[in-house]
Design a protein around this motif. Structure first.
Motif, PDB file in Angstrom:
ATOM      1  N   UNK A  38      -1.783  -7.498   3.157  1.00 36.77           N
ATOM      2  CA  UNK A  38      -1.257  -7.458   1.789  1.00 36.77           C
ATOM      3  C   UNK A  38      -0.290  -6.293   1.598  1.00 36.77           C
ATOM      4  N   UNK A  39      -0.668  -5.130   2.124  1.00 34.20           N
ATOM      5  CA  UNK A  39       0.184  -3.955   1.956  1.00 34.20           C
ATOM      6  C   UNK A  39       1.481  -4.110   2.737  1.00 34.20           C
ATOM      7  N   UNK A  40       1.401  -4.644   3.953  1.00 34.42           N
ATOM      8  CA  UNK A  40       2.605  -4.880   4.760  1.00 34.42           C
ATOM      9  C   UNK A  40       3.510  -5.908   4.086  1.00 34.42           C
ATOM     10  N   UNK A  41       2.925  -6.967   3.536  1.00 30.71           N
ATOM     11  CA  UNK A  41       3.707  -8.007   2.867  1.00 30.71           C
ATOM     12  C   UNK A  41       4.384  -7.462   1.610  1.00 30.71           C
ATOM     13  N   UNK A  42       3.671  -6.653   0.849  1.00 29.68           N
ATOM     14  CA  UNK A  42       4.253  -6.061  -0.366  1.00 29.68           C
ATOM     15  C   UNK A  42       5.452  -5.194  -0.006  1.00 29.68           C
ATOM     16  N   UNK A  43       5.329  -4.417   1.045  1.00 30.91           N
ATOM     17  CA  UNK A  43       6.432  -3.557   1.489  1.00 30.91           C
ATOM     18  C   UNK A  43       7.600  -4.401   2.001  1.00 30.91           C
ATOM     19  N   UNK A  44       7.305  -5.451   2.771  1.00 26.43           N
ATOM     20  CA  UNK A  44       8.363  -6.292   3.331  1.00 26.43           C
ATOM     21  C   UNK A  44       9.115  -7.071   2.247  1.00 26.43           C
ATOM     22  N   UNK A  45       8.432  -7.473   1.200  1.00 30.22           N
ATOM     23  CA  UNK A  45       9.058  -8.227   0.112  1.00 30.22           C
ATOM     24  C   UNK A  45       9.957  -7.358  -0.771  1.00 30.22           C
ATOM     25  N   UNK A  46       9.784  -6.040  -0.673  1.00 31.96           N
ATOM     26  CA  UNK A  46      10.563  -5.107  -1.485  1.00 31.96           C
ATOM     27  C   UNK A  46      11.075  -3.979  -0.586  1.00 31.96           C
ATOM     28  N   UNK A  47      12.016  -4.303   0.313  1.00 31.68           N
ATOM     29  CA  UNK A  47      12.485  -3.311   1.288  1.00 31.68           C
ATOM     30  C   UNK A  47      13.027  -2.050   0.619  1.00 31.68           C
ATOM     31  N   UNK A  48      12.689  -0.938   1.209  1.00 33.71           N
ATOM     32  CA  UNK A  48      13.198   0.340   0.736  1.00 33.71           C
ATOM     33  C   UNK A  48      12.412   0.982  -0.382  1.00 33.71           C
ATOM     34  N   UNK A  49      11.532   0.230  -1.027  1.00 31.65           N
ATOM     35  CA  UNK A  49      10.739   0.816  -2.109  1.00 31.65           C
ATOM     36  C   UNK A  49       9.430   1.380  -1.578  1.00 31.65           C
ATOM     37  N   UNK A  50       9.033   2.542  -2.069  1.00 26.57           N
ATOM     38  CA  UNK A  50       7.726   3.067  -1.685  1.00 26.57           C
ATOM     39  C   UNK A  50       6.613   2.225  -2.300  1.00 26.57           C
ATOM     40  N   UNK A  51       5.450   2.266  -1.683  1.00 28.33           N
ATOM     41  CA  UNK A  51       4.295   1.498  -2.134  1.00 28.33           C
ATOM     42  C   UNK A  51       3.247   2.455  -2.693  1.00 28.33           C
ATOM     43  N   UNK A  52       2.765   2.139  -3.888  1.00 29.57           N
ATOM     44  CA  UNK A  52       1.631   2.851  -4.474  1.00 29.57           C
ATOM     45  C   UNK A  52       0.461   1.883  -4.537  1.00 29.57           C
ATOM     46  N   UNK A  53      -0.680   2.335  -4.053  1.00 26.80           N
ATOM     47  CA  UNK A  53      -1.885   1.520  -4.078  1.00 26.80           C
ATOM     48  C   UNK A  53      -2.768   2.053  -5.200  1.00 26.80           C
ATOM     49  N   UNK A  54      -2.912   1.255  -6.246  1.00 27.95           N
ATOM     50  CA  UNK A  54      -3.695   1.661  -7.415  1.00 27.95           C
ATOM     51  C   UNK A  54      -5.171   1.389  -7.134  1.00 27.95           C
ATOM     52  N   UNK A  55      -5.942   2.460  -7.045  1.00 26.85           N
ATOM     53  CA  UNK A  55      -7.351   2.395  -6.665  1.00 26.85           C
ATOM     54  C   UNK A  55      -8.287   2.402  -7.873  1.00 26.85           C
TER      55      UNK A  55
END
Length: 111
Positions: A38-55
């Motif tokens: 899921x995290x890899x897919x989220x990053x790949x779908x939005x290239x160049x944007x940092x990923x924040x994981x809301x815990x």
């Protein structure tokens, strides 16, 4: 026979220059591979944007979950983008602190 509800769910939103992946439930061996995907897919779908994981809604995390987060962060950094955990609290926060990875995964300075 009905299937049990998923242990972990996720929701992805990209806005304000960041991809936010909100998690809800338990992060353990049963979902670790899915989480990494899921995290890899989220990053790949939005290239160049940092990923924040809301815990905010994570109720449990074990070593398999920690490993998935570390792998995802290492992949993101290797690809030239960031990944960090935000809104971590309760037992999840304590587990990450005891494991010694909270500062690494949250981007907070080491004490």
């Amino acid at each position: 026979m009905s299937l049990p509800p998923p242990q972990l769910s996720h929701h992805v939103v990209a806005s304000d220059g960041v991809v936010r992946v909100a998690l809800a439930g338990e992060v353990d061996l049963a979902v670790a591979d899915d989480l990494h995907h899921w995290l890899a897919a989220a990053a790949a779908e939005h290239p160049g944007l940092p990923v924040e994981v809301d815990m905010t809604s994570v109720t449990f995390i074990d070593s398999s979950g920690i490993r998935a987060f570390v792998r995802a962060r290492n992949d993101a950094v290797g690809a030239g983008r960031g990944l960090r955990l935000v809104n971590t609290a309760g037992m999840a926060l304590r587990v990450l602190q005891v494991a010694g990875v909270y500062a690494h995964l949250s981007g907070e300075p080491l004490d």
